[in-house]
Design a protein around this motif. Structure first.
Motif, PDB file in Angstrom:
ATOM      1  N   LEU A  16      -1.747 -15.516   0.037  1.00 12.40           N
ATOM      2  CA  LEU A  16      -2.804 -14.707  -0.572  1.00 12.40           C
ATOM      3  C   LEU A  16      -2.374 -13.246  -0.586  1.00 12.40           C
ATOM      4  N   GLY A  17      -2.661 -12.563  -1.674  1.00 11.23           N
ATOM      5  CA  GLY A  17      -2.401 -11.132  -1.773  1.00 11.23           C
ATOM      6  C   GLY A  17      -3.683 -10.339  -1.635  1.00 11.23           C
ATOM      7  N   VAL A  18      -3.573  -9.136  -1.083  1.00 10.57           N
ATOM      8  CA  VAL A  18      -4.739  -8.255  -0.905  1.00 10.57           C
ATOM      9  C   VAL A  18      -4.442  -6.903  -1.548  1.00 10.57           C
ATOM     10  N   SER A  19      -5.369  -6.424  -2.374  1.00 15.36           N
ATOM     11  CA  SER A  19      -5.254  -5.094  -2.973  1.00 15.36           C
ATOM     12  C   SER A  19      -6.380  -4.216  -2.441  1.00 15.36           C
ATOM     13  N   LEU A  20      -6.009  -3.048  -1.932  1.00 12.74           N
ATOM     14  CA  LEU A  20      -6.994  -2.089  -1.420  1.00 12.74           C
ATOM     15  C   LEU A  20      -7.151  -0.891  -2.351  1.00 12.74           C
ATOM     16  N   HIS A  21      -6.530  -0.960  -3.520  1.00  9.57           N
ATOM     17  CA  HIS A  21      -6.585   0.143  -4.484  1.00  9.57           C
ATOM     18  C   HIS A  21      -8.023   0.358  -4.939  1.00  9.57           C
ATOM     19  N   MET A  22      -8.521   1.594  -4.761  1.00  8.94           N
ATOM     20  CA  MET A  22      -9.916   1.889  -5.083  1.00  8.94           C
ATOM     21  C   MET A  22     -10.092   2.605  -6.416  1.00  8.94           C
ATOM     22  N   SER A  23      -9.032   3.143  -6.990  1.00  8.09           N
ATOM     23  CA  SER A  23      -9.074   3.821  -8.280  1.00  8.09           C
ATOM     24  C   SER A  23      -9.931   5.075  -8.218  1.00  8.09           C
ATOM     25  N   SER A  24      -9.284   6.222  -8.125  1.00  6.21           N
ATOM     26  CA  SER A  24     -10.009   7.493  -8.059  1.00  6.21           C
ATOM     27  C   SER A  24     -10.797   7.766  -9.334  1.00  6.21           C
ATOM     28  N   THR A  34       3.540  -3.934   3.115  1.00  3.92           N
ATOM     29  CA  THR A  34       4.721  -3.230   2.638  1.00  3.92           C
ATOM     30  C   THR A  34       4.330  -1.877   2.053  1.00  3.92           C
ATOM     31  N   GLY A  35       5.273  -0.954   2.024  1.00  8.28           N
ATOM     32  CA  GLY A  35       5.036   0.341   1.396  1.00  8.28           C
ATOM     33  C   GLY A  35       5.297   1.508   2.324  1.00  8.28           C
ATOM     34  N   LYS A  36       5.343   2.702   1.712  1.00 10.88           N
ATOM     35  CA  LYS A  36       5.505   3.962   2.426  1.00 10.88           C
ATOM     36  C   LYS A  36       4.389   4.909   2.009  1.00 10.88           C
ATOM     37  N   GLY A  37       4.075   5.869   2.874  1.00  2.94           N
ATOM     38  CA  GLY A  37       3.060   6.843   2.504  1.00  2.94           C
ATOM     39  C   GLY A  37       2.629   7.713   3.666  1.00  2.94           C
ATOM     40  N   PRO A  38       1.814   8.748   3.376  1.00  2.00           N
ATOM     41  CA  PRO A  38       1.486   9.769   4.376  1.00  2.00           C
ATOM     42  C   PRO A  38       0.606   9.297   5.522  1.00  2.00           C
ATOM     43  N   GLN A  39      -0.207   8.257   5.316  1.00  2.01           N
ATOM     44  CA  GLN A  39      -1.135   7.825   6.362  1.00  2.01           C
ATOM     45  C   GLN A  39      -0.611   6.639   7.180  1.00  2.01           C
ATOM     46  N   LYS A  40       0.632   6.271   6.963  1.00  2.73           N
ATOM     47  CA  LYS A  40       1.161   5.079   7.621  1.00  2.73           C
ATOM     48  C   LYS A  40       1.134   5.199   9.136  1.00  2.73           C
ATOM     49  N   GLU A  41       1.610   6.310   9.680  1.00  5.45           N
ATOM     50  CA  GLU A  41       1.660   6.468  11.135  1.00  5.45           C
ATOM     51  C   GLU A  41       0.273   6.436  11.754  1.00  5.45           C
ATOM     52  N   HIS A  42      -0.698   7.008  11.055  1.00  5.86           N
ATOM     53  CA  HIS A  42      -2.083   6.994  11.546  1.00  5.86           C
ATOM     54  C   HIS A  42      -2.563   5.557  11.743  1.00  5.86           C
ATOM     55  N   TYR A  43      -2.305   4.706  10.749  1.00  5.00           N
ATOM     56  CA  TYR A  43      -2.789   3.326  10.845  1.00  5.00           C
ATOM     57  C   TYR A  43      -1.925   2.477  11.772  1.00  5.00           C
ATOM     58  N   THR A  94       0.832  -1.199   0.000  1.00  2.00           N
ATOM     59  CA  THR A  94       0.000   0.000   0.000  1.00  2.00           C
ATOM     60  C   THR A  94       0.866   1.250   0.000  1.00  2.00           C
ATOM     61  N   SER A  95       0.346   2.316  -0.597  1.00  2.00           N
ATOM     62  CA  SER A  95       1.039   3.608  -0.555  1.00  2.00           C
ATOM     63  C   SER A  95       0.504   4.467   0.590  1.00  2.00           C
ATOM     64  N   TRP A  96      -0.389   3.886   1.413  1.00  2.00           N
ATOM     65  CA  TRP A  96      -0.919   4.584   2.589  1.00  2.00           C
ATOM     66  C   TRP A  96      -1.504   5.951   2.203  1.00  2.00           C
ATOM     67  N   THR A  97      -2.345   5.957   1.176  1.00  2.00           N
ATOM     68  CA  THR A  97      -2.974   7.187   0.690  1.00  2.00           C
ATOM     69  C   THR A  97      -4.490   7.044   0.753  1.00  2.00           C
ATOM     70  N   PRO A  98      -5.241   8.165   0.587  1.00  2.00           N
ATOM     71  CA  PRO A  98      -6.701   8.112   0.707  1.00  2.00           C
ATOM     72  C   PRO A  98      -7.391   7.205  -0.309  1.00  2.00           C
ATOM     73  N   ASP A  99      -6.740   6.930  -1.454  1.00  2.00           N
ATOM     74  CA  ASP A  99      -7.402   6.060  -2.436  1.00  2.00           C
ATOM     75  C   ASP A  99      -7.177   4.580  -2.127  1.00  2.00           C
ATOM     76  N   GLU A 100      -6.600   4.277  -0.946  1.00  2.00           N
ATOM     77  CA  GLU A 100      -6.504   2.913  -0.451  1.00  2.00           C
ATOM     78  C   GLU A 100      -6.950   2.932   1.010  1.00  2.00           C
ATOM     79  N   ASP A 101      -8.169   2.511   1.249  1.00  2.00           N
ATOM     80  CA  ASP A 101      -8.737   2.579   2.595  1.00  2.00           C
ATOM     81  C   ASP A 101      -8.264   1.374   3.406  1.00  2.00           C
TER      82      ASP A 101
END
Length: 457
Positions: free
Chosen positions: A356-364, A310-319, A274-281
């Motif tokens: 198993l892999g999980v994708s949370l990408h919501m596609s803006s 895995t990943g980096k992004g702005p919402q990581k610390e929040h989660y 995840t990129s830990w962004t709003p388009d991935e809840d």
């Protein structure tokens, strides 16, 4: 008063003269390319441009590698914030040209501050990009530009391409206006203006690539832009692993070593990038894991889960704080959640070792696809993902190589079904994902982009 006006006019004319005199040099066919160690002349020269972190822009890295593999000289231009693909560092035809990052004080997720800081950040990025494209790189025959971000990237890149005589090609990963719509709403004046410019300006480009068929159709209908669909496919370093290779990789880490040596056969490895962004809840996955843990606690036949994110992004610390609270309140009794930032090689090995892999990408926009799923298929890893957008079916065949969900309850239901004792559903998806291994990036790129750039017949 007259003297002041004359002074201003003189200052402006001097500045304009200096600007015109110092314009970047133009591309001249066959005269700007460097000789390689084999004394052979490259087939073409391409500036591959991403106004972001090169290491987190794998598609642009793959473009660069494919161009070089087919005999083209590449300037790979972007921010250096994480490790780039190791093959890029070993490729003599690829030259990495870094762009300066904008100051940290201009980075904010506050909606009000974004309106104030966004123009300043755009100016910084515009100047940095113009300087790099115009003065730190030799003129190239082609300029391949990632979109988004569209502003200010396209304005600067199209101007430099025009001045230097380069052919501009846009690679549409998504739409910039749709990402801003997540913050401001689709009816915000800035979003509407952005959309108008994003669909009108690029008509001057020489060619366009899109990540999906539906995006190409949308550009044709909404912007009268003809684009070549160029689907993401896994590169060769994503491969299925043998049982011995899996055990060897899992034994490297404390959290998975018990699985590698067979002490925990009733545990499944779930992986999500995840990129830990709003388009991935990410809260969807957390809620699903909490519900699964509760059910597994009551039903011992259900395996425990090790979830590696895995990943980096702005919402990581929040989660991360939310995960810590869930652990503290014992709501993840049968689930372990770990975060990691891995090298490209280890990331590929992790996917090949998971269940198993999980994708949370919501596609803006609803028209792009998550590249992480492509990588997972490259290792034969079946996938469950957020499926409530139009392009999902271009990538995942429901019940064949993966399954979709639209909320946390749906994801929890899939986890229970796929991780139940018989495992037949998961094996079926695994077989479907293994078939996707034959569809590789090189074949896709050669048949589409290779012909546009003239390096493949």
């Amino acid at each position: 008063m007259l003297e002041a006006l004359l002074g201003i006019a003189l200052l402006l004319s001097t500045a304009l003269s200096l600007f015109l005199v110092t314009l970047p040099s133009r591309y001249i066919a066959q005269k700007n390319v460097k000789e390689t160690s084999k004394q052979t002349r490259p087939k073409t020269s391409v500036q591959v441009v991403v106004l972001g972190d090169i290491g987190r822009s794998p598609r642009m890295e793959y473009h660069a590698l494919s161009i070089a593999k087919n005999g083209g000289l590449v300037d790979l231009i972007g921010v250096l914030d994480s490790d780039v693909h190791p093959q890029i560092l070993q490729e003599p035809l690829i030259n990495i040209v870094p762009i300066s990052q904008s100051p940290s004080f201009l980075q904010t997720n506050n909606t009000l501050l974004v309106l104030f800081f966004a123009p300043l950040k755009a100016l910084w990025q515009a100047f940095s990009l113009y300087y790099v494209l115009g003065y730190k790189c030799e003129p190239a025959q082609w300029m391949l530009l990632q979109n988004p971000p569209f502003i200010p990237t396209f304005t600067i890149a199209s101007f430099v391409a025009f001045v230097r005589g380069s052919r501009l090609v846009l690679d549409w990963h998504n739409f910039g206006y749709s990402l801003f719509a997540l913050k401001f709403g689709p009816s915000h004046p800035f979003v509407r203006l952005h959309r108008w410019y994003e669909f009108k300006g690029p008509k001057s480009a020489y060619a366009h690539f899109t990540v999906t068929n539906v995006m190409a159709k949308y550009l044709q209908s909404e912007a009268d832009i003809t684009a070549h669909p160029l689907h993401d496919r896994p590169p060769m370093h994503f491969q299925p692993l043998s049982p011995e290779q899996k055990a060897g990789f899992l034994s490297k880490f404390d959290i998975t070593s018990k699985i590698a040596i067979g002490k925990s056969s009733n545990t499944r490895i779930l992986v999500s990038s995840t990129s830990w962004t709003p388009d991935e809840d990410f809260s969807i996955l957390l809620d699903a894991l909490v519900a699964y843990s509760s059910r597994a606690k009551a039903d011992s036949s259900l395996p425990s889960i090790i979830a590696i994110i895995t990943g980096k992004g702005p919402q990581k610390e929040h989660y991360l704080s939310k995960i810590a609270e869930l652990k503290k309140t014992d709501k993840l009794n049968r689930v372990e959640i770990h975060t990691a930032w891995l090298s490209i090689e280890d990331y590929a090995l992790l996917l090949g070792s998971a269940d198993l892999g999980v994708s949370l990408h919501m596609s803006s926009s609803g028209l792009d696809l998550p590249m992480k799923v492509v990588d997972m298929f490259g290792t034969g890893l079946p996938v469950v993902g957020w499926s409530d957008f139009e392009a999902w079916s271009e990538l995942v065949q429901e019940g064949v190589n993966g399954k979709g969900f639209q909320d946390a309850q749906g994801l929890e239901k899939l986890l229970v079904g796929l991780f139940s004792d018989d495992g037949r559903q998961l094996e079926k998806l695994k077989a479907g994902a293994m078939k996707e291994c034959d569809r590789r990036w090189d074949n896709e790129w050669n048949s589409v982009a290779g012909r546009v750039f003239g390096v493949v017949d």
